[in-house]
Design a protein around this motif. Structure first.
Motif, mmCIF file in Angstrom:
data_model
loop_
_atom_site.group_PDB
_atom_site.id
_atom_site.type_symbol
_atom_site.label_atom_id
_atom_site.label_comp_id
_atom_site.label_asym_id
_atom_site.label_seq_id
_atom_site.Cartn_x
_atom_site.Cartn_y
_atom_site.Cartn_z
ATOM 1 N N GLY A 25 0.820 -1.498 0.289
ATOM 2 C CA GLY A 25 -0.095 0.047 0.300
ATOM 3 C C GLY A 25 1.135 1.612 0.017
ATOM 4 O O GLY A 25 0.360 1.901 -0.980
ATOM 5 N N ILE A 26 1.910 1.035 0.544
ATOM 6 C CA ILE A 26 2.364 2.008 0.707
ATOM 7 C C ILE A 26 3.278 2.413 -0.253
ATOM 8 O O ILE A 26 3.581 3.823 -1.602
ATOM 9 C CB ILE A 26 3.975 2.264 2.149
ATOM 10 N N LEU A 27 3.668 1.370 -1.618
ATOM 11 C CA LEU A 27 4.406 1.926 -2.360
ATOM 12 C C LEU A 27 3.653 2.251 -3.323
ATOM 13 O O LEU A 27 4.363 2.961 -4.727
ATOM 14 C CB LEU A 27 5.526 0.020 -2.913
ATOM 15 N N CYS A 28 2.220 1.550 -3.568
ATOM 16 C CA CYS A 28 1.207 2.096 -4.635
ATOM 17 C C CYS A 28 0.800 3.656 -4.448
ATOM 18 O O CYS A 28 1.167 4.250 -4.991
ATOM 19 C CB CYS A 28 -0.023 1.376 -4.360
ATOM 20 N N TYR A 29 1.666 4.442 -2.940
ATOM 21 C CA TYR A 29 0.848 5.691 -3.065
ATOM 22 C C TYR A 29 1.980 6.153 -3.475
ATOM 23 O O TYR A 29 2.240 7.112 -3.917
ATOM 24 C CB TYR A 29 1.441 5.609 -1.218
ATOM 25 N N ARG A 30 3.272 6.241 -2.985
ATOM 26 C CA ARG A 30 4.407 6.548 -3.356
ATOM 27 C C ARG A 30 4.416 6.982 -5.451
ATOM 28 O O ARG A 30 4.706 8.097 -5.603
ATOM 29 C CB ARG A 30 5.886 6.134 -2.989
ATOM 30 N N VAL A 31 4.006 5.688 -5.994
ATOM 31 C CA VAL A 31 4.180 5.343 -7.269
ATOM 32 C C VAL A 31 3.540 6.321 -7.896
ATOM 33 O O VAL A 31 3.215 7.419 -8.559
ATOM 34 C CB VAL A 31 4.043 4.339 -7.613
ATOM 35 N N TYR A 32 2.006 6.611 -7.063
ATOM 36 C CA TYR A 32 1.127 7.633 -7.363
ATOM 37 C C TYR A 32 1.934 8.917 -7.138
ATOM 38 O O TYR A 32 1.114 10.301 -7.978
ATOM 39 C CB TYR A 32 -0.218 7.723 -6.972
ATOM 40 N N GLN A 33 2.927 9.217 -5.770
ATOM 41 C CA GLN A 33 2.523 10.772 -6.050
ATOM 42 C C GLN A 33 4.182 10.990 -7.570
ATOM 43 O O GLN A 33 4.092 12.224 -7.931
ATOM 44 C CB GLN A 33 3.638 10.396 -4.877
ATOM 45 N N ILE A 34 4.568 10.577 -7.479
ATOM 46 C CA ILE A 34 5.454 10.041 -8.831
ATOM 47 C C ILE A 34 4.770 10.346 -9.944
ATOM 48 O O ILE A 34 5.467 11.505 -10.963
ATOM 49 C CB ILE A 34 6.566 9.259 -8.613
#
Length: 175
Positions: A25-34
């Motif tokens: 879930g944290i990884l998906c949020y960081r990819v969304y921010q990029i």
């Protein structure tokens, strides 16, 4: 109570899966921010300076007058560190007593100026005789025995000598 134990066993058995789900879930949020970054802040609004300079200095947008620069470092005379004996507490006092008792300091140390001669290159040399009856021509700044010739005044026929024995400057005059 039995249901709570079952729930605790299930959580203990699946703890790695729960940590994995949180990390994904944290990884998906960081990819969304990029992929969808927030918009950059607007640039600051700068105005151009005017061509008219006001006569009154208080209306200027200039910094105030600078204060005077600080004084440079004070020059310190370190010669007393190597000319006086630092391990003898009463060094200066006994020398002063010797001078008072004996009178003229040049008689005590046995140095005399015989004559001063101007050289062709414009410098001056002094012929000095010491108590060891050593005679020699010396120029300014030259060291001999326990003395240093500091300056020569050819017009007044005098020279200034630093005596290490006394720890002070002596003015010698030609006869």
């Amino acid at each position: 109570m039995n249901k709570i134990r079952k729930l605790a066993r299930w959580a203990w058995a699946n703890k790695e899966r729960m940590v994995l789900v949180i990390m994904v879930g944290i990884l998906c949020y960081r990819v969304y921010q990029i992929l969808d970054p927030p918009p950059p802040p607007p640039p600051p609004n700068h105005s151009f300076p005017s061509d008219v300079v006001p006569e009154d200095r208080s209306l200027w947008d200039a910094p105030p007058e600078c204060p005077a620069p600080p004084a440079g470092p004070q020059l310190v005379d370190y010669t007393s560190l190597y000319r006086r004996n630092p391990f003898w507490v009463y060094a200066a006092d006994s020398r002063a007593r010797k001078d008072d008792e004996a009178g003229d300091a040049t008689d005590d140390i046995g140095i005399s100026l015989l004559r001063i001669r101007k050289m062709p290159d414009g410098t001056s040399r002094a012929e000095i005789q010491t108590k060891g009856r050593n005679r020699g021509w010396y120029r300014e700044g030259e060291e001999f025995e326990s003395f240093q010739l500091l300056s020569i005044d050819a017009t007044a026929q005098t020279c200034e000598v630093y005596a290490e024995e006394l720890g002070k400057r002596i003015i010698l005059q030609a006869p």
